[in-house]
Design a protein around this motif. Structure first.
Motif, PDB file in Angstrom:
ATOM      1  N   THR A 142       7.162 -22.248  41.612  1.00 33.95           N
ATOM      2  CA  THR A 142       6.530 -22.111  40.280  1.00 33.95           C
ATOM      3  C   THR A 142       6.986 -21.168  39.348  1.00 33.95           C
ATOM      4  OG1 THR A 142       4.624 -23.275  41.113  1.00 33.95           O
ATOM      5  CG2 THR A 142       4.445 -22.365  39.170  1.00 33.95           C
ATOM      6  N   ALA A 143       7.599 -21.220  38.367  1.00 34.36           N
ATOM      7  CA  ALA A 143       7.908 -20.235  37.416  1.00 34.36           C
ATOM      8  C   ALA A 143       6.792 -19.807  36.427  1.00 34.36           C
ATOM      9  CB  ALA A 143       9.453 -20.269  36.882  1.00 34.36           C
ATOM     10  N   ALA A 144       6.767 -20.776  35.680  1.00 28.66           N
ATOM     11  CA  ALA A 144       5.480 -20.364  34.450  1.00 28.66           C
ATOM     12  C   ALA A 144       5.286 -21.554  33.920  1.00 28.66           C
ATOM     13  CB  ALA A 144       6.242 -19.367  33.581  1.00 28.66           C
ATOM     14  N   PRO A 145       3.988 -21.630  33.199  1.00 26.99           N
ATOM     15  CA  PRO A 145       3.505 -22.619  32.498  1.00 26.99           C
ATOM     16  C   PRO A 145       4.295 -22.967  31.261  1.00 26.99           C
ATOM     17  CG  PRO A 145       2.115 -21.045  32.057  1.00 26.99           C
ATOM     18  CD  PRO A 145       3.036 -20.528  33.433  1.00 26.99           C
ATOM     19  N   VAL A 146       4.533 -24.184  30.730  1.00 23.49           N
ATOM     20  CA  VAL A 146       5.084 -24.259  29.498  1.00 23.49           C
ATOM     21  C   VAL A 146       4.208 -25.168  28.634  1.00 23.49           C
ATOM     22  CG1 VAL A 146       7.250 -25.609  28.387  1.00 23.49           C
ATOM     23  CG2 VAL A 146       7.618 -24.666  30.602  1.00 23.49           C
ATOM     24  N   GLU A 147       4.115 -24.508  27.413  1.00 31.32           N
ATOM     25  CA  GLU A 147       2.919 -25.105  26.516  1.00 31.32           C
ATOM     26  C   GLU A 147       3.479 -26.469  25.627  1.00 31.32           C
ATOM     27  OE1 GLU A 147       0.033 -24.000  26.383  1.00 31.32           O
ATOM     28  OE2 GLU A 147       0.231 -22.321  27.606  1.00 31.32           O
ATOM     29  N   ASP A 148       4.667 -26.316  25.110  1.00 38.32           N
ATOM     30  CA  ASP A 148       5.147 -27.668  24.356  1.00 38.32           C
ATOM     31  C   ASP A 148       6.543 -27.428  24.419  1.00 38.32           C
ATOM     32  OD1 ASP A 148       5.588 -25.725  22.495  1.00 38.32           O
ATOM     33  OD2 ASP A 148       3.831 -26.111  21.456  1.00 38.32           O
ATOM     34  N   GLY A 149       7.251 -28.556  23.810  1.00 32.69           N
ATOM     35  CA  GLY A 149       8.687 -28.540  23.492  1.00 32.69           C
ATOM     36  C   GLY A 149       9.287 -29.786  24.055  1.00 32.69           C
ATOM     37  N   THR A 150      10.481 -29.956  23.658  1.00 33.44           N
ATOM     38  CA  THR A 150      11.266 -30.898  24.219  1.00 33.44           C
ATOM     39  C   THR A 150      12.809 -30.372  24.720  1.00 33.44           C
ATOM     40  OG1 THR A 150      12.331 -31.502  22.020  1.00 33.44           O
ATOM     41  CG2 THR A 150      10.351 -32.800  22.961  1.00 33.44           C
ATOM     42  N   ALA A 151      13.515 -31.145  25.772  1.00 34.66           N
ATOM     43  CA  ALA A 151      14.905 -30.756  26.210  1.00 34.66           C
ATOM     44  C   ALA A 151      15.550 -32.008  26.492  1.00 34.66           C
ATOM     45  CB  ALA A 151      14.386 -29.747  27.395  1.00 34.66           C
ATOM     46  N   ALA A 152      16.836 -31.750  26.405  1.00 35.66           N
ATOM     47  CA  ALA A 152      17.760 -32.727  26.724  1.00 35.66           C
ATOM     48  C   ALA A 152      17.961 -32.703  28.390  1.00 35.66           C
ATOM     49  CB  ALA A 152      19.257 -32.384  26.068  1.00 35.66           C
TER      50      ALA A 152
END
Length: 394
Positions: A142-152
């Motif tokens: 586990t690295a870190a939580p991600v709140e939001d966003g999109t990715a290719a």
């Protein structure tokens, strides 16, 4: 001092009506309703089928995944929800299919994860913890939580072949495993990691936001979810429970049903609301000036009449004796804590009186009627005058 009955204008007492009683009880009725609704809601949250839990297959809230289950069903995927390890293994033995595990409470241990990995050829983990990663996905952390966003996608995974933008909200993972497929990159890591040892394909999905009801219809999330979970006609959705804990393991947090914490929160809020309401109902204290000042003589006379009405002659005489003892002690030079025997002995020495007669008047006499009470009262007054004369300088 005359006691008069209150007039009809100022002393009216009426029996409370049903409407008035209901008006006074409306707060408690509303509080009971709130508590009932809170308990019902928390029971739904604690349902073992996933109803009310985040990413629950029966949860229709924005954070649930009921819409995903319906989409999979329309595509011919049979979704079966299990809540115990035994039922899950039995289901996998009946036919090879995809296994989705959502161990949000961390009930499973290493051996159990390895049994699951050997029982299926396609294992999908939703935001797994360290126990799952160490057992079936070594090299992923586990690295870190991600709140939001999109990715290719930025990878060659078949699950992302028809997706161009995917919601990456959830958890990002760091990868240090040779041959691992890294997908959905973010600033902190990857939202999807796939490992295939030739026997079991393990998909570590941290970008769980793409599976929720609130996001499944946006971007390419639906296509991504179908490609990841719809590769087989059967999908086993496993929600581990406290019954899967090995004997002797588990903490208070893991053994406590999910509905306990919100129930306690509702009860605490209700208690605070009740204390605030009860504490404010009387308002601020108001200092009121009395209309009259009652003289001490009137108070004494009123108490005397009460003694007379109840026939408490001995009690009335004792009140007179207490005052006489205090005055005799001061007059004869004794302290206020002097005992009865000390006062009797000092008075007898000053007045040359019989100590037994003094004790009778000061302690033992019990008046049988009002006349004897008045006589004993006069004897106390005469004794005080005689003691004052005895100690007065000649």
């Amino acid at each position: 001092m005359t006691v008069t009955a209150p007039s009809a204008e100022t002393g009216t007492v009426s029996t409370p009506t049903v409407t008035a009683m209901l008006r006074r009880a409306r707060f408690w009725a509303a509080l009971a309703l709130v508590l009932a609704l809170g308990v019902a809601a928390t029971l739904l949250v604690g349902s073992g089928s996933g109803e009310g839990r985040a990413l629950g297959p029966a949860n229709a809230a924005p954070g649930g995944a009921k819409a995903l289950v319906e989409v999979l069903g329309r595509q011919g995927v049979d979704v079966t929800v299990t809540t115990t390890l035994g039922d899950t293994l039995d289901r996998l033995e009946a036919g090879d299919g995809t296994l989705l595990v959502d161990d949000a409470s961390g009930f499973l241990v290493g051996d159990q994860w390895r049994r699951l990995a050997t029982a299926t050829s396609n294992l999908v983990l939703l935001s797994p913890g360290s126990a799952a990663l160490d057992s079936v996905a070594p090299g992923v952390s586990t690295a870190a939580p991600v709140e939001d966003g999109t990715a290719a996608p930025a990878c060659t995974s078949p699950a992302l072949g028809q997706a161009s933008r995917v919601d990456v909200a959830g958890v990002a993972y760091a990868v240090d495993a040779p041959g691992a497929v890294r997908c959905l990159p973010s600033d902190d890591g990857y939202g999807l990691v796939e490992l295939d040892d030739g026997g079991t394909k393990v998909s570590v999905l941290g970008a769980t936001g793409a599976l929720t009801n609130g996001a499944i219809a946006t971007d390419d999330d639906a296509a991504f979810a179908l490609a990841l979970l719809g590769g087989s006609s059967e999908l086993t959705w496993y929600l581990p429970s406290a019954g899967d804990l090995p004997e002797g393991q588990g903490t208070l947090a893991t053994l406590t049903p999910p509905w306990v914490t919100p129930s306690l929160a509702v009860l605490l809020l209700a208690g605070v609301a009740a204390m605030v309401w009860r504490g404010r109902r009387l308002g601020a204290l108001v200092v009121e000036r009395l209309p009259v000042t009652v003289k001490a003589s009137e108070t004494t006379e009123g108490r005397a009449r009460l003694y007379e009405r109840s026939g408490q002659r001995r009690h009335a005489l004792d009140q007179l004796r207490i005052g006489t003892f205090g005055r005799l002690a001061r007059t004869t030079g004794l302290s206020s804590t002097a005992s009865v025997d000390e006062v009797v002995a000092r008075v007898a020495a000053l007045t040359s009186a019989d100590p037994r007669g003094l004790r009778y008047v000061l302690v033992d006499a019990d008046p049988a009627d009002d006349r004897e009470l008045v006589s004993l009262s006069d004897s106390l007054l005469d004794l005080e005058r005689e003691v004052r004369r005895a100690v007065a300088p000649s």
